[in-house]
Design an enzyme around this catalytic site. Structure first.
Site, PDB file in Angstrom:
ATOM      1  CG  ASP A   1     -85.887  -5.853  14.045  1.00  0.00           C
ATOM      2  OD1 ASP A   1     -85.318  -4.435  13.696  1.00  0.00           O
ATOM      3  OD2 ASP A   1     -85.336  -6.738  13.134  1.00  0.00           O
TER       4      ASP A   1
HETATM    5  N1  URA Z   1     -80.680  -7.708  13.242  1.00  0.00           N
HETATM    6  C1  URA Z   1     -82.040  -7.571  12.930  1.00  0.00           C
HETATM    7  O1  URA Z   1     -82.254  -7.998  11.973  1.00  0.00           O
HETATM    8  N2  URA Z   1     -82.836  -7.370  13.886  1.00  0.00           N
HETATM    9  C2  URA Z   1     -82.508  -6.853  15.045  1.00  0.00           C
HETATM   10  O2  URA Z   1     -83.274  -6.638  16.014  1.00  0.00           O
HETATM   11  C3  URA Z   1     -81.152  -6.850  15.531  1.00  0.00           C
HETATM   12  C4  URA Z   1     -80.217  -7.350  14.525  1.00  0.00           C
END
Ligand code: URA
Length: 231
Positions: A101
């Protein structure tokens, strides 16, 4: 000109494995079987192992993704992980293997090797991904047990069993084997402990080089590449 065993190593074979393949007559250089590991191999030669042409020149980079950039190759509004690379590398068709993310940090592999990326991301391969996660609230044994049993999220998604190692009152190392959208955040929210920070520390056999500051990257070492290929 480069030694033939080194050409194989650069493409991801372990040194011993490379020597074995060559000695067994399974390696061809421009159509001719070569059985000496130290034979010199021209830069533009086509090298085949068991008849399959080696991907020479594929690129594998380990990036410590900083917060604030998106795991995409292009985006109309946001800076992408590719914007962290120099111009010449940006033109090489690299892409991130999996996503983090925008606000997440940590290990991101960038490559132009679609086959390897496919293997790492295939849901059937159950590749471990470990995250250092901090949450609002305190992590407890009950959270560890619920994750180990396999959570069922509010939207019905049944998660594979996950391992939580509690590392502090609100921090833990969470290992999951799948990579659904916002997976870790959704899992922790399901436990009533929303994520406050998320950093990926490993993916399969690759571990984030702690010498890399957020935003820094380096090529994978031959040892990392061969262990990745072998895993
Ligand atoms: N899980 C999440 O919620 N975000 C990420 O970036 C990776 C795994």
């Amino acid at each position: 000109m480069e030694r033939l065993d080194r050409v194989l190593s650069a493409a991801g074979y372990g040194r011993r494995e490379a020597k074995g393949l060559i000695a067994q007559g399974r390696v061809q250089v421009d159509g001719a079987v070569v059985t000496r590991a130290e034979a010199k191999c021209p830069q533009d030669a086509v090298v085949r192992v068991d008849g399959a042409a080696l991907e020479r020149g594929s690129i594998y980079l380990m990036l410590h993704k900083p917060a604030g950039v998106v795991s995409a190759t292009q985006d109309d509004r946001e800076r992408t992980v590719l914007d962290l690379l120099p111009q010449d590398l940006r033109r090489r068709g690299l892409f991130p293997v999996g996503r983090l993310d925008k606000d997440a940090t940590g290990l991101l592999l960038l490559t132009d090797d679609g086959a390897l990326a496919h293997r790492l991301l295939s849901p059937r391969k159950h590749v471990d991904k470990t995250y250092l996660v901090t949450v609002a609230g305190a992590l407890e044994e009950a959270d560890r047990a619920a994750l180990a049993a396999g959570l069922v999220l509010g939207d019905g998604l049944r998660c594979l069993p996950a391992r939580l190692e509690i590392a502090g009152p609100s921090a833990g190392l969470l290992t999951i084997q799948e990579g659904k959208f916002h997976q870790v955040k959704r899992m922790m929210a399901c436990l009533g402990k929303p994520v406050t920070s998320l950093k990926r520390v490993s993916m399969g056999p690759l571990t984030l080089d702690e010498g890399l500051e957020p935003g820094q990257w380096r090529p994978l070492t031959p040892a990392e590449l061969s262990i990745l290929r072998e895993s």
